[in-house]
Write an enzyme that holds these catalytic residues in place. Structure first.
Site, PDB file in Angstrom:
ATOM      1  N   VAL A 284       0.812  -1.218   0.000  1.00  0.00           N
ATOM      2  CA  VAL A 284       0.000   0.000   0.000  1.00  0.00           C
ATOM      3  C   VAL A 284       0.850   1.275   0.000  1.00  0.00           C
ATOM      4  O   VAL A 284       0.303   2.380  -0.062  1.00  0.00           O
ATOM      5  CB  VAL A 284      -0.981   0.063   1.204  1.00  0.00           C
ATOM      6  CG1 VAL A 284      -1.971  -1.073   1.143  1.00  0.00           C
ATOM      7  CG2 VAL A 284      -0.242   0.095   2.531  1.00  0.00           C
ATOM      8  N   LYS A 285       2.179   1.132   0.046  1.00  0.00           N
ATOM      9  CA  LYS A 285       3.036   2.310   0.060  1.00  0.00           C
ATOM     10  C   LYS A 285       3.213   2.847  -1.367  1.00  0.00           C
ATOM     11  O   LYS A 285       2.630   2.367  -2.323  1.00  0.00           O
ATOM     12  CB  LYS A 285       4.390   1.969   0.695  1.00  0.00           C
ATOM     13  CG  LYS A 285       4.307   1.528   2.156  1.00  0.00           C
ATOM     14  CD  LYS A 285       3.657   2.560   3.037  1.00  0.00           C
ATOM     15  CE  LYS A 285       3.910   2.339   4.532  1.00  0.00           C
ATOM     16  NZ  LYS A 285       3.510   1.051   5.067  1.00  0.00           N
ATOM     17  N   ILE A 286       4.079   3.866  -1.517  1.00  0.00           N
ATOM     18  CA  ILE A 286       4.220   4.584  -2.788  1.00  0.00           C
ATOM     19  C   ILE A 286       4.739   3.649  -3.882  1.00  0.00           C
ATOM     20  O   ILE A 286       4.230   3.617  -5.002  1.00  0.00           O
ATOM     21  CB  ILE A 286       5.155   5.793  -2.644  1.00  0.00           C
ATOM     22  CG1 ILE A 286       4.805   6.614  -1.399  1.00  0.00           C
ATOM     23  CG2 ILE A 286       5.118   6.654  -3.911  1.00  0.00           C
ATOM     24  CD1 ILE A 286       3.420   7.194  -1.388  1.00  0.00           C
TER      25      ILE A 286
END
Length: 390
Positions: A191-193
């Site tokens: 879910v991070k960049i």
């Protein structure tokens, strides 16, 4: 318009990402090979840091960063209560004690004012922290220049928890350059960049810290004759000179990371665009949109709103469940760490960090990710509008 559930975050995997992983699977190296080093160099160069050490999670990265900083029994680590538990747990892993600094009411990052007050008090009591971990919440950098000045005055080591913030900027320079800290940590959770599946990284400008981090990542083992205590017995020889861990990242993960880095700027620009659309569309609703400090450019890992529950006439839970019941899979980042049962058992209690607790009572994380279509974002906005009754 689609009626499928809209998550708060998700990865963006393209054909090039898949091919990069396939290429490694067909190669001679699945781990501890050249792709891992390439990923480290790619991230370090992007951020303007001298060194990078890839590991299997940001939690592992925080752990070995604390160990490399010399944190141990009898020492104290301070961090933000508005974070995932890993930002605090890493201190406990080292045998240190943990405390928190309350958050700024606008950025939701560690408050420099509260930090300065707490340091002055701790100095009088002889209880200064050895390590302070500011958390760049939602992708927006903390005021690192101010924190660095306090670190110089009070003698603590700064480790930036930038798990949310790769691609972000502070004073027009990349987060991760370690200009105002000893080390910076990134996360590559889906879910991070950008993602490597699971994974993390520590960046530093110190050659000594880099060498320590590399050893700690892999069992505390060295092949450097200058560090060995005994005579070499041949080219196969190595020595374990400290207690390290198996925190290595595979080349399979690193290949995905290298490929994802090629789209990092695109991902952040898209998140920024979507955040601005939220800002404009939600301006008349009984809520507060995220405030951005003029010294920062957020990577916008999260888009968090604060509900004006008095004007809405519903409870926090009613709004949250109302959105989820219509397929808008909002989340809440974060439950303050100090009110978790484990930390309550250590002596923390409700009321210790009132700003973080006020934040928790009315915050909701809306969907935001690079692949979020404007049509789906409009559905989020319209659903939110119907739930809050405007």
């Amino acid at each position: 318009m689609s009626s499928l559930p809209i998550p708060y975050g998700r990865q963006s995997i393209g054909v090039a990402d898949i091919q990069a992983v396939v290429d490694v699977l067909k190669s001679d190296w699945l781990t501890q090979g050249p792709t891992g080093e390439r990923f480290e160099r790619t991230v370090a160069d992007y951020c303007g840091a001298a060194h990078a050490v890839a590991v299997n999670s940001a939690t592992s990265a925080l752990h070995i960063a604390c160990l490399a900083a010399g944190l141990g029994p009898g020492d104290i680590l301070w961090t933000s209560p508005n974070t995932f538990v890993a930002s605090a747990n890493c201190g406990l892993y080292c045998g240190a004690s943990v405390d928190f600094v309350d958050i700024d009411p606008r950025t939701y990052n560690m408050s420099v004012e509260r930090l300065e007050e707490k340091l002055a008090c701790a100095s009088r009591q002889g209880l200064l922290p050895k390590v302070v971990i500011p958390v760049h919440f939602a992708g927006q950098s903390c005021d690192m220049k101010a924190i660095a000045r306090l670190a110089e005055r009070y003698g603590f080591t700064v480790i930036e928890d930038a798990s949310h913030a790769i691609g972000g900027r502070y004073k027009n320079e990349p987060v991760g350059n370690c200009r105002h800290s000893a080390m910076t940590v990134f996360s590559f959770h889906p879910v991070k960049i950008i993602t490597t599946g699971e994974g993390g990284m520590v960046l530093t400008n110190s050659s000594e810290l880099h060498e320590n981090l590399v050893r700690l990542r892999s069992h505390g083992i060295t092949r450097d004759p200058a560090l060995m205590t005994g005579e070499s017995h041949g080219p196969w020889y190595y020595e374990q000179i400290e207690l390290g861990f198996n925190y290595r990242m595979t080349d399979i993960q690193a290949a995905l990371g290298v490929s994802q880095m090629a789209r990092l700027s695109e991902f952040v620009e898209r998140r920024d665009h979507l955040a601005k659309r939220y800002d404009a569309a939600l301006i008349d609703l009984p809520l507060t949109c995220p405030w951005q400090h003029p010294d920062t450019y957020s990577a916008f890992h999260l888009y968090v709103i604060r509900l004006d529950l008095g004007r809405i006439g519903k409870s926090h839970r009613e709004v949250f469940e109302g959105l989820r019941s219509q397929g808008i899979l909002v989340n809440l980042h974060y439950i303050p760490v100090h009110i978790q049962p484990y930390y309550r058992a250590l002596g923390f209690t409700g009321g210790d960090f009132p700003e973080a607790e006020r934040y928790y009572r009315d915050a909701i994380t809306l969907p935001l990710y690079a692949g979020l279509s404007e049509a789906d974002q409009t559905r989020v906005i319209e659903t939110l509008r119907s739930v809050v009754g405007k």
